[in-house]
Design a protein around this motif. Sequence first.
Motif, PDB file in Angstrom:
ATOM      1  N   GLU A   1       0.835  -1.186   0.000  1.00  0.00           N
ATOM      2  CA  GLU A   1       0.000   0.000   0.000  1.00  0.00           C
ATOM      3  C   GLU A   1       0.879   1.249   0.000  1.00  0.00           C
ATOM      4  O   GLU A   1       0.608   2.190  -0.747  1.00  0.00           O
ATOM      5  N   LEU A   2       1.908   1.222   0.847  1.00  0.00           N
ATOM      6  CA  LEU A   2       2.825   2.365   0.878  1.00  0.00           C
ATOM      7  C   LEU A   2       3.523   2.551  -0.462  1.00  0.00           C
ATOM      8  O   LEU A   2       3.697   3.683  -0.926  1.00  0.00           O
ATOM      9  N   GLU A   3       3.901   1.437  -1.067  1.00  0.00           N
ATOM     10  CA  GLU A   3       4.572   1.530  -2.367  1.00  0.00           C
ATOM     11  C   GLU A   3       3.643   2.137  -3.411  1.00  0.00           C
ATOM     12  O   GLU A   3       4.070   2.967  -4.216  1.00  0.00           O
ATOM     13  N   ASN A   4       2.378   1.772  -3.394  1.00  0.00           N
ATOM     14  CA  ASN A   4       1.416   2.337  -4.335  1.00  0.00           C
ATOM     15  C   ASN A   4       1.233   3.834  -4.102  1.00  0.00           C
ATOM     16  O   ASN A   4       1.155   4.624  -5.048  1.00  0.00           O
ATOM     17  N   LYS A   9       2.505   9.539  -5.589  1.00  0.00           N
ATOM     18  CA  LYS A   9       3.166  10.809  -5.243  1.00  0.00           C
ATOM     19  C   LYS A   9       4.305  11.103  -6.212  1.00  0.00           C
ATOM     20  O   LYS A   9       4.549  12.259  -6.551  1.00  0.00           O
ATOM     21  N   SER A  10       4.988  10.076  -6.662  1.00  0.00           N
ATOM     22  CA  SER A  10       6.061  10.267  -7.646  1.00  0.00           C
ATOM     23  C   SER A  10       5.498  10.823  -8.944  1.00  0.00           C
ATOM     24  O   SER A  10       6.086  11.723  -9.554  1.00  0.00           O
ATOM     25  N   LYS A  11       4.351  10.301  -9.364  1.00  0.00           N
ATOM     26  CA  LYS A  11       3.704  10.817 -10.577  1.00  0.00           C
ATOM     27  C   LYS A  11       3.329  12.278 -10.393  1.00  0.00           C
ATOM     28  O   LYS A  11       3.542  13.106 -11.278  1.00  0.00           O
ATOM     29  N   THR A  12       2.765  12.594  -9.234  1.00  0.00           N
ATOM     30  CA  THR A  12       2.386  13.977  -8.943  1.00  0.00           C
ATOM     31  C   THR A  12       3.615  14.885  -8.978  1.00  0.00           C
ATOM     32  O   THR A  12       3.568  15.995  -9.531  1.00  0.00           O
ATOM     33  N   LEU A  13       4.697  14.400  -8.417  1.00  0.00           N
ATOM     34  CA  LEU A  13       5.939  15.179  -8.400  1.00  0.00           C
ATOM     35  C   LEU A  13       6.477  15.373  -9.816  1.00  0.00           C
ATOM     36  O   LEU A  13       6.922  16.472 -10.168  1.00  0.00           O
ATOM     37  N   LYS A  44      11.348  12.055  -1.160  1.00  0.00           N
ATOM     38  CA  LYS A  44      10.656  10.898  -1.738  1.00  0.00           C
ATOM     39  C   LYS A  44      11.610   9.713  -1.844  1.00  0.00           C
ATOM     40  O   LYS A  44      11.275   8.597  -1.475  1.00  0.00           O
ATOM     41  N   ASP A  45      12.831   9.958  -2.342  1.00  0.00           N
ATOM     42  CA  ASP A  45      13.814   8.884  -2.467  1.00  0.00           C
ATOM     43  C   ASP A  45      14.155   8.274  -1.104  1.00  0.00           C
ATOM     44  O   ASP A  45      14.298   7.060  -0.974  1.00  0.00           O
ATOM     45  N   SER A  46      14.274   9.151  -0.109  1.00  0.00           N
ATOM     46  CA  SER A  46      14.560   8.672   1.241  1.00  0.00           C
ATOM     47  C   SER A  46      13.419   7.785   1.751  1.00  0.00           C
ATOM     48  O   SER A  46      13.652   6.722   2.334  1.00  0.00           O
ATOM     49  N   ILE A  47      12.197   8.207   1.503  1.00  0.00           N
ATOM     50  CA  ILE A  47      11.040   7.428   1.940  1.00  0.00           C
ATOM     51  C   ILE A  47      10.975   6.102   1.192  1.00  0.00           C
ATOM     52  O   ILE A  47      10.674   5.059   1.775  1.00  0.00           O
ATOM     53  N   ALA A  52      11.513   0.276   1.441  1.00  0.00           N
ATOM     54  CA  ALA A  52      12.179  -0.947   0.991  1.00  0.00           C
ATOM     55  C   ALA A  52      12.808  -1.684   2.175  1.00  0.00           C
ATOM     56  O   ALA A  52      12.706  -2.915   2.280  1.00  0.00           O
ATOM     57  N   GLN A  53      13.443  -0.930   3.068  1.00  0.00           N
ATOM     58  CA  GLN A  53      14.036  -1.538   4.262  1.00  0.00           C
ATOM     59  C   GLN A  53      12.954  -2.136   5.158  1.00  0.00           C
ATOM     60  O   GLN A  53      13.104  -3.237   5.696  1.00  0.00           O
ATOM     61  N   LEU A  54      11.854  -1.405   5.308  1.00  0.00           N
ATOM     62  CA  LEU A  54      10.748  -1.893   6.124  1.00  0.00           C
ATOM     63  C   LEU A  54      10.164  -3.165   5.527  1.00  0.00           C
ATOM     64  O   LEU A  54       9.871  -4.124   6.249  1.00  0.00           O
ATOM     65  N   LYS A  55      10.032  -3.188   4.219  1.00  0.00           N
ATOM     66  CA  LYS A  55       9.483  -4.374   3.546  1.00  0.00           C
ATOM     67  C   LYS A  55      10.388  -5.582   3.778  1.00  0.00           C
ATOM     68  O   LYS A  55       9.907  -6.674   4.100  1.00  0.00           O
TER      69      LYS A  55
END
Length: 109
Positions: A1-4, A9-13, A44-47, A52-55
């Motif tokens: 869900e977070l990845e989606n 947000k990446s598209k918006t950016l 965004k890259d940091s998040i 990825a680490q959380l996953k």
Amino acid sequence: ELENQLMAKSKTLDELKQSLASNGSAEQTPEAQSLRIAELCEMKDSIVNQVAQLKASMESVLEQWRAYDEIYAEVSLMTTRYLYCIDQCKPSGEEASLEALKKQVKTLQ
């Protein structure tokens, strides 16, 4: 869900970058807008890296829980078997006669 959500947000950016490149804004200088967008991209890259680490962490925890569940089921089954054996090995009466013990041995065999 977070990845989606991050992809959205990446598209918006990206759309914001394109809009800035084509239109500009009277409120801020193009340099200030570019700097702000760069900061947003870094955040965004940091998040994305944190997700990825959380996953990876969550997958590891999930695998450990699966192993725990398997071992727990095995231990539970063994405990049930041992309790059954202990129950079967109890003398039938308060006195343990030789005949009662022989009968019990035969039953266990």
